[in-house]
Design an enzyme around this catalytic site. Structure first.
Site, mmCIF file in Angstrom:
data_model
loop_
_atom_site.group_PDB
_atom_site.id
_atom_site.type_symbol
_atom_site.label_atom_id
_atom_site.label_comp_id
_atom_site.label_asym_id
_atom_site.label_seq_id
_atom_site.Cartn_x
_atom_site.Cartn_y
_atom_site.Cartn_z
ATOM 1 N N GLY A 1 5.645 -1.962 3.612
ATOM 2 C CA GLY A 1 5.213 -2.525 4.891
ATOM 3 C C GLY A 1 5.773 -3.910 5.120
ATOM 4 O O GLY A 1 6.690 -4.344 4.404
ATOM 5 N N ASP A 2 5.211 -4.634 6.082
ATOM 6 C CA ASP A 2 5.845 -5.910 6.462
ATOM 7 C C ASP A 2 5.852 -6.944 5.338
ATOM 8 O O ASP A 2 6.836 -7.659 5.167
ATOM 9 C CB ASP A 2 5.271 -6.471 7.772
ATOM 10 N N ARG B 1 -17.304 15.331 14.805
ATOM 11 C CA ARG B 1 -17.750 15.712 16.148
ATOM 12 C C ARG B 1 -18.690 16.926 16.080
ATOM 13 O O ARG B 1 -19.672 16.994 16.825
ATOM 14 C CB ARG B 1 -16.572 16.003 17.060
ATOM 15 N N ARG C 1 -6.026 -3.450 8.902
ATOM 16 C CA ARG C 1 -6.612 -4.783 8.811
ATOM 17 C C ARG C 1 -6.132 -5.662 9.957
ATOM 18 O O ARG C 1 -6.887 -6.394 10.549
ATOM 19 C CB ARG C 1 -6.225 -5.410 7.473
ATOM 20 N N GLY D 1 0.843 -1.204 0.000
ATOM 21 C CA GLY D 1 0.000 0.000 0.000
ATOM 22 C C GLY D 1 0.873 1.246 0.000
ATOM 23 O O GLY D 1 1.864 1.315 0.726
ATOM 24 N N ARG E 1 18.982 11.083 -4.519
ATOM 25 C CA ARG E 1 19.931 12.215 -4.448
ATOM 26 C C ARG E 1 21.186 11.853 -3.661
ATOM 27 O O ARG E 1 22.285 12.322 -3.978
ATOM 28 C CB ARG E 1 19.228 13.446 -3.870
ATOM 29 N N ASP F 1 0.113 1.923 8.380
ATOM 30 C CA ASP F 1 -0.334 1.077 9.501
ATOM 31 C C ASP F 1 0.556 1.163 10.749
ATOM 32 O O ASP F 1 0.161 0.700 11.820
ATOM 33 C CB ASP F 1 -0.429 -0.382 9.046
ATOM 34 N N ARG G 1 -25.724 12.908 18.300
ATOM 35 C CA ARG G 1 -25.587 11.563 17.736
ATOM 36 C C ARG G 1 -24.325 10.841 18.224
ATOM 37 O O ARG G 1 -23.381 11.467 18.720
ATOM 38 C CB ARG G 1 -25.500 11.657 16.203
ATOM 39 N N ARG H 1 0.773 -5.425 -6.356
ATOM 40 C CA ARG H 1 0.998 -6.713 -5.693
ATOM 41 C C ARG H 1 1.380 -7.726 -6.778
ATOM 42 O O ARG H 1 0.920 -7.628 -7.908
ATOM 43 C CB ARG H 1 -0.261 -7.154 -4.965
ATOM 44 N N THR I 1 4.407 2.460 5.454
ATOM 45 C CA THR I 1 3.004 2.035 5.553
ATOM 46 C C THR I 1 2.267 2.955 6.521
ATOM 47 O O THR I 1 2.851 3.379 7.523
ATOM 48 C CB THR I 1 2.875 0.577 6.039
ATOM 49 N N MET J 1 -8.407 2.545 8.540
ATOM 50 C CA MET J 1 -7.646 1.385 8.063
ATOM 51 C C MET J 1 -6.866 0.715 9.194
ATOM 52 O O MET J 1 -6.637 1.299 10.248
ATOM 53 C CB MET J 1 -6.711 1.788 6.930
ATOM 54 N N ASP K 1 3.063 -0.571 11.630
ATOM 55 C CA ASP K 1 3.134 -1.903 12.250
ATOM 56 C C ASP K 1 4.412 -2.673 11.896
ATOM 57 O O ASP K 1 4.392 -3.896 11.829
ATOM 58 C CB ASP K 1 1.886 -2.721 11.860
HETATM 59 O O1 F6P Z 1 -1.338 -0.094 3.485
HETATM 60 C C1 F6P Z 1 -1.947 -0.952 4.399
HETATM 61 C C2 F6P Z 1 -3.407 -0.807 4.281
HETATM 62 O O2 F6P Z 1 -3.629 0.551 4.294
HETATM 63 C C3 F6P Z 1 -4.286 -1.482 5.315
HETATM 64 O O3 F6P Z 1 -4.473 -0.755 6.482
HETATM 65 C C4 F6P Z 1 -5.552 -1.667 4.533
HETATM 66 O O4 F6P Z 1 -6.316 -2.687 5.055
HETATM 67 C C5 F6P Z 1 -5.046 -1.995 3.175
HETATM 68 O O5 F6P Z 1 -3.847 -1.315 3.033
HETATM 69 C C6 F6P Z 1 -5.957 -1.671 2.039
HETATM 70 O O6 F6P Z 1 -5.356 -2.088 0.880
HETATM 71 P P1 F6P Z 1 -5.945 -1.889 -0.590
HETATM 72 O O7 F6P Z 1 -5.462 -0.560 -1.050
HETATM 73 O O8 F6P Z 1 -5.367 -2.989 -1.365
HETATM 74 O O9 F6P Z 1 -7.420 -1.919 -0.478
#
Ligand code: F6P
Length: 319
Positions: free
Chosen positions: A103-104, A155, A172, A12, A26, A128, A163, A73, A126, A170, A130
């Site tokens: 990311g990982d 808010r 996952r 991502g 650079r 995330d 409400r 991917r 990323t 995001m 993570d």
């Molecule tokens: O980059 C990681 C992430 O942002 C996750 O948090 C999220 O679930 C996922 O990518 C979404 O990926 P895509 O762009 O493939 O829907």
């Protein structure tokens, strides 16, 4: 000393990837090292979609979200034959080291290439936040700022109508982004995959708070917990309070990077290029307590970064 390196982004996209790649390019040029850009991540590596870059190739980029290199991917890269093809393409152009920003999952791909003999330095890219071993990933700060801006707006309207509003963000597998933005946005509740929660209890608390005059309740839901729309229906039923749901989606992945992301991505990009050129491999460069740190690439991909219990506690105290 390596003579020719390449940089790629994978997984991502995240705001600040451009700043990191720019710094790699650079820095390499200032060290008289040739530098290539691989388009569209591992897919591009396998399709031999890469070209040599110069200083101008990375002009007008530091302020842009996304990644000028593109990302994708690749199922084929998961096979040994796929990776061998990727390596052959790199060698064909004389590329003898690789900076991978991702990311990982992307760094895991880098670890496999490193095992096959290609020097690799990874950068955590990323939203995330993570990646194990680093308390920072490129893009998480910008994404958290985008979410906080959305929370501020939600808010206003939640308060006007008394409400409850749930906002799905995001993450996952990880609740880091939800937790960072929930705390910074002053959310009443932050639901993350790492922590069990009792929806009955939450609904009882919200009802009680409305009885004593509260005008709104903001619940941040990390997507890994489940659909905020479904959770919202239960909350509306149980509280009998008007409830709305906002799913933020990919808006939180784009946008101009924050100063923090531009600065840290630039620092990491420079350090990654210097490390790779001088012969370092099998590392991820990240941040720990404000300082650039070097993490073993294989450790980074074989461990899961846990959510800081201090943040979980803080979110509860401040709610
Ligand atoms: O980059 C990681 C992430 O942002 C996750 O948090 C999220 O679930 C996922 O990518 C979404 O990926 P895509 O762009 O493939 O829907």
């Amino acid at each position: 000393m390596l003579k020719c390196i390449a940089v790629m982004t994978s997984g991502g996209d995240s705001p600040g990837m451009n700043a990191a790649a720019r710094a790699v390019v650079r820095t390499a040029i200032s060290e008289n090292v040739r530098v290539w850009g691989i388009n569209n991540g591992y897919k591009g590596m396998l399709e031999d979609d890469m070209c040599e870059l110069n200083s101008h190739s990375v002009s007008d980029l530091i302020q842009r979200g996304g990644t000028f290199l593109g990302t994708a991917r690749s199922e084929q890269f998961k096979t040994t034959e796929g990776r061998q093809l990727g390596l052959a393409n790199l060698k064909k152009h004389g590329i003898d080291g690789l900076v991978i920003i991702g990311g990982d999952g992307s760094l895991r791909g880098g670890a496999l290439l490193a095992q096959m003999g290609m020097p690799v330095v990874g950068l955590p890219g990323t939203i995330d936040n993570d990646v194990w071993g680093s308390d920072y990933t490129i893009g998480a700060d910008t994404a958290a700022n985008t979410i906080v801006e959305a929370i501020n707006k939600l808010r206003d309207t939640a308060s006007a109508h008394r409400r409850i509003i749930l906002i799905e963000v995001m993450g996952r597998k990880s609740g880091w982004l939800a937790m960072m933005s929930g705390i910074a946005g002053g959310a009443e509740y932050v639901l993350v995959p790492e922590v069990k929660f009792d929806l009955d209890e939450i609904c009882t608390e919200i009802k009680a708070s409305y009885l004593t005059g509260k005008r709104y309740s903001i619940i941040v839901v990390a997507e890994g917990v489940g659909s905020a729309v479904d959770i919202g229906k239960i909350v509306a039923e149980k509280t009998e309070i008007d409830t709305r749901v906002s799913v933020l989606g990919h808006i939180q992945r784009g946008g101009s990077p924050s100063v923090e992301d531009r600065m840290k991505a630039s620092m990491l990009g420079e350090r990654a290029a210097l490390a790779l050129i001088s012969g370092t491999s099998d590392v991820v460069l990240g941040f720990d307590l404000g300082k650039v740190v070097s993490i073993n690439l294989h450790d980074a991909v074989n461990h899961k970064k846990t959510l800081d219990p201090e943040l979980i506690r803080l979110a509860r105290v401040l709610a």
